[in-house]
Structure formats: structure tokens, C-alpha cells
Enzyme design. Sequence first.
Site, PDB file in Angstrom:
ATOM      1  N   ASP A   1       0.835  -1.205   0.000  1.00  0.00           N
ATOM      2  CA  ASP A   1       0.000   0.000   0.000  1.00  0.00           C
ATOM      3  C   ASP A   1       0.868   1.253   0.000  1.00  0.00           C
ATOM      4  O   ASP A   1       2.076   1.208   0.214  1.00  0.00           O
ATOM      5  CB  ASP A   1      -0.941   0.016   1.204  1.00  0.00           C
ATOM      6  CG  ASP A   1      -0.187   0.111   2.518  1.00  0.00           C
ATOM      7  OD1 ASP A   1       0.937  -0.400   2.595  1.00  0.00           O
ATOM      8  OD2 ASP A   1      -0.727   0.699   3.477  1.00  0.00           O
ATOM      9  N   GLU A   2       0.233   2.356  -0.276  1.00  0.00           N
ATOM     10  CA  GLU A   2       0.793   3.704  -0.127  1.00  0.00           C
ATOM     11  C   GLU A   2       2.088   3.933  -0.913  1.00  0.00           C
ATOM     12  O   GLU A   2       3.033   4.557  -0.434  1.00  0.00           O
ATOM     13  CB  GLU A   2       0.979   4.035   1.360  1.00  0.00           C
ATOM     14  CG  GLU A   2      -0.344   4.042   2.106  1.00  0.00           C
ATOM     15  CD  GLU A   2      -0.239   4.383   3.576  1.00  0.00           C
ATOM     16  OE1 GLU A   2      -1.167   5.015   4.094  1.00  0.00           O
ATOM     17  OE2 GLU A   2       0.764   4.003   4.217  1.00  0.00           O
ATOM     18  N   VAL A   3       2.116   3.439  -2.143  1.00  0.00           N
ATOM     19  CA  VAL A   3       3.208   3.788  -3.054  1.00  0.00           C
ATOM     20  C   VAL A   3       3.046   5.252  -3.463  1.00  0.00           C
ATOM     21  O   VAL A   3       1.950   5.697  -3.802  1.00  0.00           O
ATOM     22  CB  VAL A   3       3.191   2.875  -4.294  1.00  0.00           C
ATOM     23  CG1 VAL A   3       4.064   3.455  -5.409  1.00  0.00           C
ATOM     24  CG2 VAL A   3       3.659   1.473  -3.927  1.00  0.00           C
TER      25      VAL A   3
END
Length: 620
Positions: free
Chosen positions: A389-391
Amino acid sequence: MKLIVTWCVAVLLLAAGAAAYVEMGLESPWTFNCEGTGDDARCVKKEAEPDLPVQTLNQCKLICGSYGPLWPRPSASVTLGSGLQQFTVAKMTDLIVVPEEVGGLMRESMAIFRNHLDMYHPDYNWIEGTAPWTVPTDPSIADHNLYIQISVTEEVDRLSLSTDESYSLDIVPAPGITTVVIVAQTFFGARHGLESLSQVMNYNEENDCLQIIDSVVIDKDNPAFPYRGLAIDTSRNYIPVKDIERTLDAMSSTKLNTFHWHITDSHSFPVMINSLPKMHQYGAYSSRELYHPDEVRGLVEYGRVRGIRVMPEIDAPAHVGNGWQWGPQEGLGDLAVCVNQEPWASYCVEPPCGQLNLANENMYDVLLKVYQEITHMFQPVDLIHFGGDEVNLNCWNTTDEIVEWMQTVGDGTLSEGHYMQEWSNFQNRAFDLFTDANNGTQATGIIWTSTLTEQGGVDSFLDKDKYIIQIWSAGNDTIIKELLENEFRVIFSNYDAWYFDCGFGAWVGEGNNWCSPYIGWQKVYDNSPHEMAGSQDYYDQVIGGEAAMWSEQVDQVGLDAKLWPRGAALGERLWSNPSSSWEAAEVRMVHHRQRMVQRGVAAERLQPKWCFQNEGLCYA
């Protein structure tokens, strides 16, 4: 298949001092009577009348209400007797009939059960692990036998999503003996049965012994969801092994079955990879804040005995930084980019930043070695969490090496769609690397919701047969329906009900942290996965739920209070998925919190003790 038959006899521990507690109990002017029926039954505190029998609060708690003191409440039919039988640990024997493959597990589980009974004694010695039981003068107590028979039919010794965790429990009274029969398909069901058995017993103050409900029938108690998880992050702050063990103890008391270990992040890499020593040399906060491979394997086994799968998460390709900086000096180039880059808000969601370098083939060689050692520590691996997540695309598209590489692969553009496709390619390559590391056995991957799973794209980037999607966005997120329509299996961890780090002061800036307010156990309890899924057509795709304890603002000092007893509310929701709300469970919840404290868990106090002794009077 061989069967193991084991007889065990408890040892009576003698010590002085218990008589004082007996005398104190006899001096009490109060009696507790169970009034009402079903979920409305309450132990009512009254002044005892002369020459009438006195019932203690402990006695009343066992026999009051449809589910008595059981937590989580069984999903099956339950019949609890109205009488109690006192007995001593010296007269407790057991007969265990199980396949040879799980004989050792069953014996260890029985030892844990016996220790839990000792913990009920108010003078339990935490250093020695013993309780100063005395011999009751009444021969009907001292000579009463408690006989426990456990039968398991299957050889299953590892938990999977298809494991049968059901059990049946029968307690049958007879003159001079109480017989307990636990029947289960697997060791894991039998272990749950022992946990329920320990909950229909407690301490008798008058005779310094144990007491048990004299008649109990729990028929085929079975969890509503196969995945019942708790995630703990040990990267933001290191959490010692003994505190993780205590967390596993607490999980077992509420029948949670998956410890999701978020081991690494951009902040630290606290696990030792023998073939890559610079990972922890650069990544651990100190040489003392490090998980050695033997410690990891020990935790995996510690959880297994308690009916818990310990599942690793090596987060990637974002949430990667410290521990990955050593590539250039070894001639491998930058394994990660944007590591500790400033201003951090431009390159990641919280400091420090870091993402894997997709342009560097050496990164995949290092990742494979990490996976190889992780699989040996957690062997065998049936579920693996890839994070995902959260690239932050701004990190990649401001890194010259990645920009140049992007122009040579795929469609050769620097568009968001191209970055997303290369991220997807990384994820699927990581999946294959992990399969290779796992001796060719394909584990099911779990990945967080992210921009990779946003509307209109998830089926283009991820294979529903390989991945389970863990939903951390709000419980009313429209992506839930799309994921289910695309036939993905899901785990719910919606932050608005199951993020236990919410509701505290901000750690970056001032005010409250991002997901405030604080989430009480009531909201945890009422958060139903099936309601979030909507249609019954999707129920089979909802494999369970998980609460998350991100550790920006917690370490071992505050861990218990932030996890418990809220985690127990999650346990009942995922075990029996009750149609009733938290109000019906409040009395049992307060009691279970007391029991957790007896077992050494520093669970947060929910109410004044007056409420515990005056059930139903602390209403809103």
C-alpha cells in the site's frame, strides 16, 4: 496413523496463607443472586439474610445468563446447568486420544490449560508459575474427581483457511466424579474446547479450591470466519519477544487465530537475515532490538500451540527504507530510493520515506534471499502478506534511474498508468519469488487496498486466485462492492472501527492523530463484516477480519492496554458474528477483562469495579 493415549495427574501444591482469604470471604455480608433470563440475566448484589445460603460473585458469574462467563459466545447451542461442583487440582485427570502427529501439541495445550487454572488463585506466584492450593476439609470436595477426555480424529498440525476449528464440549455430573468430554476434528478445535472449559471454572473463596458448572453442553461450536486476525507493527517501535508472547496468550483466550506480524517498514528492519547481515546492521534500531531467527521460529511455535498462525508481512514496494541502504558499497547499486528523503511529505505518507528501486535487477536478488530466510523461519507458509500500500509515484518519477528505466520498458511513457503497470509487474514477480523461496509451494498472498486496487483497475493488476485483498479504508468505501463483484476474497480491517492506534495525540504536528477519535470496544464489537459486504451473495468471499495496532505511538509499555479488551470484542464478532449488539455482551465483556488480568494481561479497565459487582446498573 497412530493414536497417542496419555494419562496425566495434577500435583497438589500446598502453602499457607489461603485461610486468610477464606475468612475474609466468610465475613462478607453480601450475597449475589442471578435475576432475569437470557442476555438480560444479572448477578444482583444483596445483603445476605441470616441462616440462608450465601452465593459469592464468582459462583453467580458462572451460572448466570445464557452464556455464563463464556467469551467469545459460542455460535452453537449452549446449555449451562444451574449447579456448581467444587474440586481440587489434585483430583484432575485426563485421557487424551489423538493422532500421533498432534500428540505433543495436545499435551502442551493441556499444560497451558492447567496453568490457567492455577492463575485463578488470588495468590498465584508469577515468578514460579504456581498456586498455593490447600486441601479442603470437606471430603466431598477433596475427594471429588474431575476427569477430562479429549478426542481428535484428524492429523492436522498446521492451521489453514480450510482447517476445521469446531469442537463439542460436554460436562456430565455423577456422584464423586465430573466427566468432561471434548470432541474435535482437529487439534485446533480441541484447543478451543479447552479454552471454553477453562472459562466455565473459577476460584471458590470459601474452600480455596476450584469450582465448575456441573452440567454443560456446547454442541459443535464453530467460527463464523476462518481468518480472525490481529496485526502488530514492530518496525516503528520494536516490541520484545516476551510481549509478543503475551499478546499471543491473550489472542488465544478469545479464539483469534492469526497474528499478522508487520515486521519491517521504512523505519527499521529488525529481523536478522543471516545471508544479508547488513539488512539488520543498517536497519535495526540497535543490536538488542532485533529478532533472531530462532526467536522467530520460537514465536511461530508458541502461536501454533495456542491455535494461532503467525503470518509475516515484509512490506513492499513502499514502506521500505532503513536496512536497504548498503547496496552501493557492495556494488549492487541503489536497492531502494528516496530513503530518508526530505521534505518527506513530498515522497511518502509519513517519515521516513523509501521505496524499492524497480529499475535495479539486483533488488530482486536481495528480495529473494529475504524471502528464502523468511520462509524457513515461518515454515510452512500458507499465507504471506506482501503489504503493497501507499506507493508514492512522486518518489519514483523524481528518481533519474527509474525515469530512464521507465522509458525503456512497457509503453515507454511516464504516465501514471505505466507506473501502475510496473508496480503490478513488481507485485506479481514478488509473488513468484516467494513461491520459489517457499520450496515451490504457492502460498496465498494478501495485499492491502491501495491505488492498485482502486475502482476500475483491480482486475487488471491482480489475480483473484492468488491474492486476498485486505480492506483498510472506511467500512462504507465503494471499492468493497467492486472487489466482491470481481470475485476477490477480502479481509476487513476498516480503520474507522478496527484500527487500534486511533484517537491519540498526533505524533507529527499537534492535535489528534489522523484517524481519531478513539474507537471503543463497543464499536469494535458492532462492526460486522457481513453488513459491510452487503449482499449474502458475497458472504463466502469474506474470509474474516483483523484489527491493526500500528506502532508509531506504542511499544511494549502501552501495548496491552491499547489492544485489550478491545481485541476480545473483535474475537467475539469474528467467532460467532452475533446478530445482537454490544449491549447484550457487556456483562460478559467486563468479566472477560477481569479474567485476562488474572492471566497476566494488562487489559484496560472498562468500568469501576462497582459496576462489575453490580451488573446492569452502569447503563447509559
